[in-house]
Design an enzyme around this catalytic site. Structure first.
Site, PDB file in Angstrom:
ATOM      1  CB  CYS A 139      15.606  31.446 -34.727  1.00 23.06           C
ATOM      2  SG  CYS A 139      16.417  30.374 -33.501  1.00 23.06           S
ATOM      3  CB  CYS A 185       6.692  15.888 -34.844  1.00 23.34           C
ATOM      4  SG  CYS A 185       7.060  14.766 -36.172  1.00 23.34           S
ATOM      5  CB  CYS A 189      14.283  14.478 -37.723  1.00 21.82           C
ATOM      6  SG  CYS A 189      13.289  15.597 -38.722  1.00 21.82           S
ATOM      7  CB  CYS A 231      11.700  30.761 -27.800  1.00 25.58           C
ATOM      8  SG  CYS A 231      13.290  29.921 -27.944  1.00 25.58           S
ATOM      9  CB  CYS A 278       9.344  13.048 -34.073  1.00 26.64           C
ATOM     10  SG  CYS A 278      10.590  14.254 -34.573  1.00 26.64           S
ATOM     11  NE  ARG A 298       8.605  15.195 -42.229  1.00 31.32           N
ATOM     12  CZ  ARG A 298       9.379  14.940 -41.169  1.00 31.32           C
ATOM     13  NH1 ARG A 298       9.986  15.913 -40.538  1.00 31.32           N
ATOM     14  NH2 ARG A 298       9.536  13.711 -40.741  1.00 31.32           N
TER      15      ARG A 298
HETATM   16 FE1  SF4 Z   1      13.208  29.310 -30.140  1.00 32.90          FE
HETATM   17 FE2  SF4 Z   1      14.689  29.438 -32.359  1.00 32.90          FE
HETATM   18 FE3  SF4 Z   1      13.326  27.160 -31.712  1.00 32.90          FE
HETATM   19 FE4  SF4 Z   1      12.040  29.405 -32.504  1.00 32.90          FE
HETATM   20  S1  SF4 Z   1      13.426  28.148 -33.725  1.00 32.90           S
HETATM   21  S2  SF4 Z   1      11.479  28.093 -30.835  1.00 32.90           S
HETATM   22  S3  SF4 Z   1      13.295  31.035 -31.580  1.00 32.90           S
HETATM   23  S4  SF4 Z   1      15.035  28.112 -30.585  1.00 32.90           S
END
Ligand code: SF4
Ligand code: SAM
Ligand code: DTB
Length: 338
Positions: free
Chosen positions: A78, A118, A209, A74, A149, A281
């Site tokens: 984060c 989900c 959610c 990704c 989900c 949850r």
């Molecule tokens: Fe990508 Fe952030 Fe989702 Fe992880 S939480 S998959 S780094 S967008």
């Protein structure tokens, strides 16, 4: 020794409380939410229990199973996430799964007792052809009689409408933390971006959610801010996942000081009180939690869990363990609502 007159007097837990217990409100102030967090633990648990029992059977827990349909690689940053391509967590990335493979997992989840399935994808935002593929998965999941989900990242209004047409019941998109702390955790998308996607999902008629993560090194005031934002959305999310950070080596948040488990329980209780009709949850983080802390979370008003030995990429207690926990507590899986 006979008790004094003073000792016999019943002291109201919150003499300042102006609202009926369990009323659905969207005007929670930070001060009120802060005051809930500050309640003595027995008073907080009593209030959470009182609210919980107005709407829900306190024995019932909704069970959802998660599947990572597209793992890793990704582009987002984060700080908690093992799936970001920016961190070396040893995770092998893989492309979007085939529809039939996803449906085989959904059948297994149903056979194990889950009522909601989900599907999570490690995308910043899906391409339109990705949404088409997910719609085929949603149709298959619905045909099995499971609630569906998805959590795919940011959505445009058109993508949300397309997912609704496929039968999607819930979309997960978390605020993660307070607006103030957010920039310390993620820089590649804003808090406002997240609120926009939530509005697109809501406008398309999909159940929302939305929750967050605690134990990321945030302060109490950030937990107050996150719950206040959730509880003052125009409509409360139908599901509110409260995740305890799963620390994964290689991510920037690995090594963060552990949150006092009772502060996790408090966060659950305040979510329950402020969003009385939502499923709260007890989400990620159960693998590292004692059964006794989980029991306190249920007493605080949590009534949903992820079921199955894997979350997206990290371990979760196995079904046998959870079944044994339910038996010990005299709790039951909640029947499906489809
Ligand atoms: Fe990508 Fe952030 Fe989702 Fe992880 S939480 S998959 S780094 S967008
Ligand atoms: N990529 C999409 C997105 O971020 O919206 C969907 C998948 S993402 C993994 C879904 C949510 O999982 C995140 O918003 C975050 O709240 C939660 N999450 C991710 N990693 C976590 C971790 N290590 N501990 C706890 N929760 C985590
Ligand atoms: C949510 O709030 N928690 C789930 C779900 N929504 C998608 C994800 C937890 C992920 C934990 C880390 C992992 O297994 O990769």
């Amino acid at each position: 020794m006979s008790p004094t007159v003073e000792a016999q007097t019943v002291r109201p837990a919150r003499p300042d409380k102006a609202h009926a217990v369990g009323a659905v409100r969207h005007d929670w102030t930070r001060g009120e939410v802060r005051a809930l967090f500050a309640l003595p633990f027995p008073e907080l648990m009593f209030e959470a229990q009182s609210v919980h029992r107005i709407t829900f059977d306190p024995r019932e827990v909704q069970v959802s199973t998660l599947l990572s349909i597209k793992t890793g690689g990704c582009p987002e940053d984060c700080g908690y996430c093992p799936q970001s391509a920016r961190y070396d967590t040893g995770l092998t990335a893989s492309k979007l799964m085939e529809v039939e493979d996803v449906l085989a997992e959904a059948r297994a989840a149903k056979a194990a007792g889950a009522t909601r399935f989900c599907m999570g994808a490690a995308w910043r935002s899906p391409k339109d052809h990705d949404v088409e593929a997910v719609c085929a998965m949603v149709e298959g999941v619905k045909a099995l009689g499971l609630e569906s989900c998805a959590t795919l990242g940011m959505l445009t209004p058109e993508q949300a409408i397309r997912l609704k047409r496929s039968g999607l019941d819930y979309y997960n998109h978390n605020l993660d933390t307070s607006a103030e702390f957010y920039g310390k955790i993620i820089t590649t998308r804003t808090y406002a971006d997240r609120l926009d996607t939530l509005a697109n999902v809501r406008d398309a008629g999909i159940n929302v959610c939305c929750g967050g993560i605690v134990g990321m090194g945030e302060g109490l005031e950030d937990r107050v801010g996150m719950i206040t934002t959730l509880a003052t959305l125009p409509e409360h999310p139908e599901s509110v996942p409260i995740n305890l950070l799963v620390q994964v080596k290689g991510t920037p948040l690995s090594g963060t000081s552990r949150l006092d488990p009772l502060d996790f329980v408090r966060t659950i209780a305040v979510a329950r009180i402020t969003m009385p009709h939502s499923m709260v949850r007890l989400s990620a983080g159960r693998e590292g939690m004692s059964d006794e802390v989980q029991a306190l979370c249920f007493l605080a008003g949590a009534n949903s869990i992820f079921y199955g030995d894997r979350l997206l990429t990290t371990p979760n207690p196995g079904e046998d363990h959870d079944q044994a926990l339910f038996d010990r507590l005299g709790m039951l899986p909640m029947p499906a609502r489809t």
